[in-house]
Each structure stands twice: as structure tokens, then as C-alpha cells.
Design a protein around this motif. Structure first.
Motif, PDB file in Angstrom:
ATOM      1  N   GLY A 167      26.473  35.202  39.531  1.00 35.28           N
ATOM      2  CA  GLY A 167      28.132  35.911  39.418  1.00 35.28           C
ATOM      3  C   GLY A 167      28.659  35.759  40.946  1.00 35.28           C
ATOM      4  N   THR A 168      27.866  35.552  41.967  1.00 31.85           N
ATOM      5  CA  THR A 168      28.265  35.470  43.279  1.00 31.85           C
ATOM      6  C   THR A 168      29.632  35.014  43.792  1.00 31.85           C
ATOM      7  OG1 THR A 168      25.924  35.574  43.920  1.00 31.85           O
ATOM      8  CG2 THR A 168      27.564  35.456  45.767  1.00 31.85           C
ATOM      9  N   LYS A 169      29.802  33.749  43.109  1.00 29.93           N
ATOM     10  CA  LYS A 169      30.976  33.027  43.568  1.00 29.93           C
ATOM     11  C   LYS A 169      32.217  33.733  42.872  1.00 29.93           C
ATOM     12  CE  LYS A 169      34.014  29.370  41.702  1.00 29.93           C
ATOM     13  NZ  LYS A 169      35.165  30.243  42.000  1.00 29.93           N
ATOM     14  N   PHE A 170      32.097  34.261  41.712  1.00 31.64           N
ATOM     15  CA  PHE A 170      33.220  34.999  40.960  1.00 31.64           C
ATOM     16  C   PHE A 170      33.440  36.516  41.655  1.00 31.64           C
ATOM     17  CE2 PHE A 170      30.937  31.986  38.196  1.00 31.64           C
ATOM     18  CZ  PHE A 170      32.126  31.360  37.934  1.00 31.64           C
ATOM     19  N   LEU A 171      32.372  37.030  42.037  1.00 34.15           N
ATOM     20  CA  LEU A 171      32.540  38.331  42.798  1.00 34.15           C
ATOM     21  C   LEU A 171      33.499  38.007  44.134  1.00 34.15           C
ATOM     22  CD1 LEU A 171      31.935  41.476  42.579  1.00 34.15           C
ATOM     23  CD2 LEU A 171      29.972  40.854  44.074  1.00 34.15           C
ATOM     24  N   ALA A 172      32.890  36.972  44.824  1.00 39.06           N
ATOM     25  CA  ALA A 172      33.641  36.712  45.924  1.00 39.06           C
ATOM     26  C   ALA A 172      34.987  36.307  45.995  1.00 39.06           C
ATOM     27  CB  ALA A 172      32.783  35.682  46.527  1.00 39.06           C
ATOM     28  N   ASP A 173      35.357  35.644  44.523  1.00 43.40           N
ATOM     29  CA  ASP A 173      36.727  35.254  44.407  1.00 43.40           C
ATOM     30  C   ASP A 173      37.717  36.461  44.498  1.00 43.40           C
ATOM     31  OD1 ASP A 173      36.333  32.356  44.243  1.00 43.40           O
ATOM     32  OD2 ASP A 173      36.129  32.555  41.854  1.00 43.40           O
ATOM     33  N   LEU A 174      37.383  37.795  44.198  1.00 40.42           N
ATOM     34  CA  LEU A 174      37.818  38.804  44.075  1.00 40.42           C
ATOM     35  C   LEU A 174      38.248  39.379  45.332  1.00 40.42           C
ATOM     36  CD1 LEU A 174      36.067  40.967  41.136  1.00 40.42           C
ATOM     37  CD2 LEU A 174      37.653  39.199  40.943  1.00 40.42           C
ATOM     38  N   ASN A 175      37.612  38.917  46.377  1.00 38.82           N
ATOM     39  CA  ASN A 175      38.131  39.242  47.704  1.00 38.82           C
ATOM     40  C   ASN A 175      38.317  40.863  48.151  1.00 38.82           C
ATOM     41  OD1 ASN A 175      38.755  38.639  50.269  1.00 38.82           O
ATOM     42  ND2 ASN A 175      40.960  38.022  49.887  1.00 38.82           N
ATOM     43  N   LEU A 176      37.059  41.477  47.670  1.00 38.01           N
ATOM     44  CA  LEU A 176      36.871  42.823  47.824  1.00 38.01           C
ATOM     45  C   LEU A 176      36.825  43.149  49.130  1.00 38.01           C
ATOM     46  CD1 LEU A 176      34.940  43.900  44.729  1.00 38.01           C
ATOM     47  CD2 LEU A 176      37.331  43.947  44.777  1.00 38.01           C
ATOM     48  N   PRO A 177      37.379  44.287  49.722  1.00 31.68           N
ATOM     49  CA  PRO A 177      37.093  44.805  51.184  1.00 31.68           C
ATOM     50  C   PRO A 177      35.724  45.059  51.338  1.00 31.68           C
ATOM     51  CG  PRO A 177      38.779  46.180  50.083  1.00 31.68           C
ATOM     52  CD  PRO A 177      38.256  45.443  49.106  1.00 31.68           C
ATOM     53  N   GLU A 178      35.222  44.722  52.404  1.00 32.41           N
ATOM     54  CA  GLU A 178      33.690  44.789  52.868  1.00 32.41           C
ATOM     55  C   GLU A 178      33.156  45.953  52.223  1.00 32.41           C
ATOM     56  OE1 GLU A 178      32.133  42.200  54.547  1.00 32.41           O
ATOM     57  OE2 GLU A 178      30.194  43.402  54.590  1.00 32.41           O
ATOM     58  N   GLY A 179      32.029  46.070  51.587  1.00 31.93           N
ATOM     59  CA  GLY A 179      31.171  47.132  51.127  1.00 31.93           C
ATOM     60  C   GLY A 179      31.744  47.651  49.975  1.00 31.93           C
ATOM     61  N   TYR A 180      32.872  47.126  49.103  1.00 33.32           N
ATOM     62  CA  TYR A 180      33.311  47.860  48.338  1.00 33.32           C
ATOM     63  C   TYR A 180      32.560  47.417  47.051  1.00 33.32           C
ATOM     64  CZ  TYR A 180      37.689  50.166  49.656  1.00 33.32           C
ATOM     65  OH  TYR A 180      38.598  50.800  50.102  1.00 33.32           O
ATOM     66  N   GLN A 181      32.352  48.306  45.790  1.00 32.42           N
ATOM     67  CA  GLN A 181      31.297  47.753  44.840  1.00 32.42           C
ATOM     68  C   GLN A 181      32.303  47.924  43.589  1.00 32.42           C
ATOM     69  OE1 GLN A 181      28.048  50.471  44.605  1.00 32.42           O
ATOM     70  NE2 GLN A 181      26.919  49.437  46.320  1.00 32.42           N
ATOM     71  N   LEU A 182      32.062  46.707  42.680  1.00 35.39           N
ATOM     72  CA  LEU A 182      32.737  46.707  41.614  1.00 35.39           C
ATOM     73  C   LEU A 182      32.338  47.822  40.607  1.00 35.39           C
ATOM     74  CD1 LEU A 182      34.561  44.764  40.013  1.00 35.39           C
ATOM     75  CD2 LEU A 182      32.834  43.374  39.197  1.00 35.39           C
ATOM     76  N   GLN A 183      33.346  48.631  40.071  1.00 33.61           N
ATOM     77  CA  GLN A 183      33.056  49.518  39.132  1.00 33.61           C
ATOM     78  C   GLN A 183      33.108  49.345  37.473  1.00 33.61           C
ATOM     79  OE1 GLN A 183      32.604  53.024  40.404  1.00 33.61           O
ATOM     80  NE2 GLN A 183      32.350  51.985  42.219  1.00 33.61           N
ATOM     81  N   PHE A 184      34.234  48.501  37.329  1.00 33.16           N
ATOM     82  CA  PHE A 184      34.224  48.240  35.905  1.00 33.16           C
ATOM     83  C   PHE A 184      35.437  47.254  35.743  1.00 33.16           C
ATOM     84  CE2 PHE A 184      36.498  52.398  36.241  1.00 33.16           C
ATOM     85  CZ  PHE A 184      37.698  51.893  36.044  1.00 33.16           C
ATOM     86  N   ALA A 185      35.556  46.591  34.611  1.00 32.83           N
ATOM     87  CA  ALA A 185      36.727  45.514  34.285  1.00 32.83           C
ATOM     88  C   ALA A 185      37.433  46.174  33.270  1.00 32.83           C
ATOM     89  CB  ALA A 185      36.209  44.375  34.103  1.00 32.83           C
ATOM     90  N   ILE A 186      38.713  45.960  33.029  1.00 33.80           N
ATOM     91  CA  ILE A 186      39.636  46.200  32.080  1.00 33.80           C
ATOM     92  C   ILE A 186      40.158  44.715  31.326  1.00 33.80           C
ATOM     93  CG2 ILE A 186      41.611  47.579  31.020  1.00 33.80           C
ATOM     94  CD1 ILE A 186      41.176  49.643  33.285  1.00 33.80           C
ATOM     95  N   ALA A 187      39.707  44.646  30.233  1.00 36.93           N
ATOM     96  CA  ALA A 187      40.377  43.457  29.670  1.00 36.93           C
ATOM     97  C   ALA A 187      41.599  43.939  29.039  1.00 36.93           C
ATOM     98  CB  ALA A 187      39.209  43.200  28.153  1.00 36.93           C
ATOM     99  N   ILE A 188      42.542  43.086  29.185  1.00 36.52           N
ATOM    100  CA  ILE A 188      44.096  43.431  28.933  1.00 36.52           C
ATOM    101  C   ILE A 188      44.763  42.299  28.075  1.00 36.52           C
ATOM    102  CG2 ILE A 188      44.967  42.953  31.101  1.00 36.52           C
ATOM    103  CD1 ILE A 188      46.817  45.328  30.678  1.00 36.52           C
ATOM    104  N   GLY A 189      45.413  42.524  26.849  1.00 40.03           N
ATOM    105  CA  GLY A 189      46.194  41.663  26.477  1.00 40.03           C
ATOM    106  C   GLY A 189      46.979  42.073  25.067  1.00 40.03           C
TER     107      GLY A 189
END
Ligand SMILES: Cc1cc2nc3c(=O)[nH]c(=O)nc-3n(C[C@H](O)[C@H](O)[C@H](O)COP(=O)(O)O)c2cc1C
Length: 209
Positions: A167-189
């Protein structure tokens, strides 16, 4: 006659003043109504979500209270079908044949974000308050989405994949600030189902005397 006219004018003025001063009762109840009517939605129409609406819910998200107003969070919105499909393909490859794969890869599976056409990722700088800050932010997003006629589902399951090697490439696409951790996602539609409310255990609430 003159006295009646004055009384009518006074009453009308008082009524107008009251209408301005007192908020409509419906407005008072709309938040409670949304809280109780929201459901986790896992089937969505393919209709894209208007970007204006996505921005509105993201702004509602960051209006949330947060510890010391540090706003040490990051919100990333993805509405690209190509990105969602490509992330899903890599995810499917990684869970095929596992219990999680068996659970998720059913006939109705279209993408790893519970088939939603858009997804909001919420990340935070690690801290004692990150979970609370992001949790409140997430609920603001889900309730405001409800108000705009959108369905949502909070998702913890994509986090493990995004943090894994595949999943590294996809996490990198989010361009998060250095050291930030993904907490959750919200599906929406736009919802394509109307699930019943899941019961809540009211014995979890108690007054302390
Ligand atoms: C932190 C968190 C993680 C969740 N992860 C998932 C998930 O990965 N997949 C999913 O389908 N639902 C997920 N949910 C949704 C819960 O299953 C759902 O909120 C719960 O069953 C109550 O149903 P309701 O939201 O319709 O009231 C998650 C909810 C939260 C708060």
C-alpha cells in the motif's frame, strides 16, 4: 378604531421581532435527527459526488473541537475512480485467500471503500489526543454529509493495507505531512441502501449520584 389599529400594529411588530429572535424549532432538532438517522452505508450509486459537497463536508470536519486548537490533522479527499480502482486491485491481490479477503470479496464487492465513489482519508500527527481529535472530525464529516443527502461509512480496514508494503504507493499519493499517521477513511457517496438502525445498549449510560 384607532386603538384597534395600534394594537394590530404592535402585535405584528412583536411577532416579527419574535420570529427574528427565536430560532425555528426544526433548526434546533436537525443535529439530533441526523445523529439518530445516520447509518453506515455499504452500497452506493455510481453517481459522482459534487466536489463542492466534498469540500463542504471536509470544512465541517475541520470545524471540530481539537486539543489546544493545534489542528494536527490532515484530510485528503479522493474522488478519482482510477485511483480507487488501482488501490483496490492492489488490495485485492494482498487479501485474496485470507479470512479478510473471504469476508470482503463477495459478489457485491466493487471497491475496497465499500463501493463508494469517493473517500476521505483522515490522518494525524501522533499524540495522546489524535484519536479524539480525528474521531470528532470524522463524525462532523459524516453528519454534514447526511445533511447534504450523502451516505458514509467510517472505515478502519483500509489503514492496515495502506501502511503495508503493497500500500506504500497509495499512502504516498496522499502526500501527508512528515510523521503523520493514517487514522481511518470515510467512504462517501449517494446511498443505494437504507439499512435499519443497529441497536445501542443504553445500559452503557449511567448517572453518577
Ligand atoms: C473506527 C471505526 C472503524 C470502522 N471500520 C469499518 C470497516 O473497516 N468496515 C466497515 O464496513 N465498517 C466499519 N465501521 C463502521 C461500523 O461497523 C459501524 O459504525 C457500526 O457497525 C455501527 O453501525 P452504524 O454506523 O450504522 O450505526 C467502522 C467504524 C468505526 C467508528
Amino acid at each position: 378604531m384607532k386603538q384597534i389599529l395600534i394594537t394590530v400594529i404592535l402585535c405584528a411588530t412583536a411577532l416579527i421581532a419574535l420570529r427574528i429572535a427565536v430560532p425555528k424549532p426544526e433548526a434546533k432538532h436537525s443535529v439530533l435527527e441526523a445523529i439518530h438517522a445516520r447509518r453506515s452505508i455499504r452500497e452506493y450509486k455510481t453517481t459522482p459526488v459534487e466536489r463542492e459537497k466534498l469540500l463542504t463536508v471536509a470544512k465541517a470536519g475541520i470545524a471540530a473541537p481539537n486539543a489546544m486548537n493545534r489542528q494536527a490533522w490532515a484530510v485528503r479527499i479522493v474522488d478519482s475512480k482510477e485511483w480507487i480502482d488501482s488501490c483496490t486491485a492492489a488490495f485485492v491481490e494482498s487479501v485474496k485467500g485470507t479470512p479478510l479477503g473471504d469476508h470482503l470479496l463477495t459478489d457485491s464487492f466493487r471497491n475496497m471503500f465499500r463501493n463508494a465513489p469517493a473517500v476521505v482519508f483522515v490522518a494525524a500527527e501522533p499524540s495522546a489526543y489524535a484519536g479524539v481529535d480525528c474521531g470528532i472530525l470524522g463524525q462532523n464529516i459524516m453528519l454534514s454529509a447526511y445533511e447534504l443527502g450523502l451516505g458514509t461509512c467510517c472505515l478502519g480496514s483500509p489503514v492496515g493495507f495502506m501502511n503495508s508494503e503493497k500500500g506504500t504507493k497509495f499512502l504516498a499519493d496522499l502526500n501527508l505531512p512528515e510523521g503523520y499517521q493514517l487514522q481511518f477513511a470515510i467512504a462517501i457517496g449517494y446511498a443505494d441502501q437504507s439499512p435499519e438502525a443497529k441497536p445501542r445498549d443504553e445500559s452503557k449510560i449511567a448517572f453518577v449520584e
